[in-house]
Design a protein around this motif. Structure first.
Motif, PDB file in Angstrom:
ATOM      1  N   ARG A 130      89.144  12.035  31.164  1.00  0.00           N
ATOM      2  CA  ARG A 130      90.472  12.179  30.579  1.00  0.00           C
ATOM      3  C   ARG A 130      91.228  10.850  30.536  1.00  0.00           C
ATOM      4  N   THR A 131      90.922   9.980  31.475  1.00  0.00           N
ATOM      5  CA  THR A 131      91.540   8.656  31.532  1.00  0.00           C
ATOM      6  C   THR A 131      90.452   7.654  31.869  1.00  0.00           C
ATOM      7  N   GLY A 157      87.442  13.892  25.849  1.00  0.00           N
ATOM      8  CA  GLY A 157      88.854  13.948  26.184  1.00  0.00           C
ATOM      9  C   GLY A 157      89.611  12.658  25.922  1.00  0.00           C
ATOM     10  N   LEU A 158      88.915  11.629  25.441  1.00  0.00           N
ATOM     11  CA  LEU A 158      89.548  10.342  25.156  1.00  0.00           C
ATOM     12  C   LEU A 158      89.860  10.214  23.671  1.00  0.00           C
ATOM     13  N   THR A 159      90.923   9.500  23.347  1.00  0.00           N
ATOM     14  CA  THR A 159      91.256   9.262  21.941  1.00  0.00           C
ATOM     15  C   THR A 159      90.333   8.222  21.324  1.00  0.00           C
ATOM     16  N   GLN A 160      89.731   7.405  22.163  1.00  0.00           N
ATOM     17  CA  GLN A 160      88.822   6.366  21.675  1.00  0.00           C
ATOM     18  C   GLN A 160      87.656   6.220  22.652  1.00  0.00           C
ATOM     19  N   SER A 181      80.560  12.677  18.547  1.00  0.00           N
ATOM     20  CA  SER A 181      80.523  12.117  17.199  1.00  0.00           C
ATOM     21  C   SER A 181      79.294  11.237  17.017  1.00  0.00           C
ATOM     22  N   ASN A 191      79.489   8.405  19.306  1.00  0.00           N
ATOM     23  CA  ASN A 191      79.044   8.787  20.640  1.00  0.00           C
ATOM     24  C   ASN A 191      77.520   8.732  20.730  1.00  0.00           C
TER      25      ASN A 191
END
Length: 255
Positions: free
Chosen positions: A25-26, A58-61, A89, A92
């Protein structure tokens, strides 16, 4: 003055046959490594050298290959073993190739036999039905109404694993320390629960766990887990029910 952030940097869920899915998440590598180190120290039998799938959904990038390698090494240093990336994706996919890691499903659709170690109870045969219009598949496999559950009369001994596919599981005896019982539906244990119980294994969040004598090593519903060190002390040895409430496990006494 900024407020302290109490949200975990990574959300760990338990998947099939001992594989954990770490949803990042972070991208705070130090925080992720420290969280994993704490998990290992609190439940070494569960997490030490545990196989972990890294999920960057969970990450935007996506992280760079350099950052991802740093994270893999940090988690290894904390005691876990990252073994692959979760599907995502095309970027990924390319990252997995660059890291030399396989792409794996977050949670397998069903348990697979591994040297006969996992006892899979087949689901009841489907009744023949008339031809119908095609329908979209349900995202989560859940026990159908009217399907009988799997009943285990004998106790489940240490080292054994029992899985009730697409139905509830009832254990008349004890689930011993080091044993694992898993169900796509709910789990009912009439003896002591001393091992691990994982209900809602394919994502059924309204599944529950019931037991008469609570001494578990780990319990989980739909992947959300709790280990022995986190159980309320006053509930040890009592009859309890465990359910998922607002994303967290709730353990309540039945007596």
């Amino acid at each position: 003055m900024s407020l302290p952030n109490y949200e975990p940097a990574g959300e760990l869920k338990i998947g099939q046959v001992g594989i954990a899915n770490l949803k990042i998440r972070t991208l705070d590598i130090a925080a992720l490594a420290e969280e994993m180190r704490q998990r290992v120290s609190r439940a070494p039998k569960m997490f030490e050298r545990a196989a972990v799938i890294l999920d960057f959904g969970g990450l935007t990038q996506l992280p760079s290959a350099v950052q991802a390698r740093e994270l893999v090494e940090a988690l290894r240093g904390a005691g876990a073993l990252p073994v692959g990336l979760a599907y995502g994706s095309s970027e990924n996919d390319a990252l997995a190739v660059e890291l030399g890691l396989p792409l794996l499903a977050k949670f397998r659709a069903q348990y697979e036999r591994a040297g006969g170690e996992v006892d899979i109870a087949p689901p009841p045969a489907a009744k023949p039905a008339a031809a119908e219009k095609p329908q979209k598949a349900a995202p989560v496999a859940a026990p159908s109404a009217g399907e009988p559950g799997l009943m285990q009369v004998a106790s489940v001994r240490s080292g054994q694993q029992l899985y009730a596919e697409q139905r509830d599981l009832t254990v008349v005896g004890t689930v011993g320390a080091g044993a694992e019982v898993i169900a796509d539906g709910s789990i009912h244990i009439y003896g002591a629960l001393r091992g691990r119980a994982l209900a809602g294994a394919q994502g059924m969040e309204n599944a529950r766990i019931f037991c008469r004598d609570f001494h578990a090593e780990l319990v989980a519903i739909a992947g959300t887990y709790m280990v022995a060190d986190d159980f309320p002390r006053e509930l040890i040895g009592r009859a309890v029910q465990i359910r998922l409430e607002k994303g967290k496990l709730d353990i309540a006494a039945l007596d």
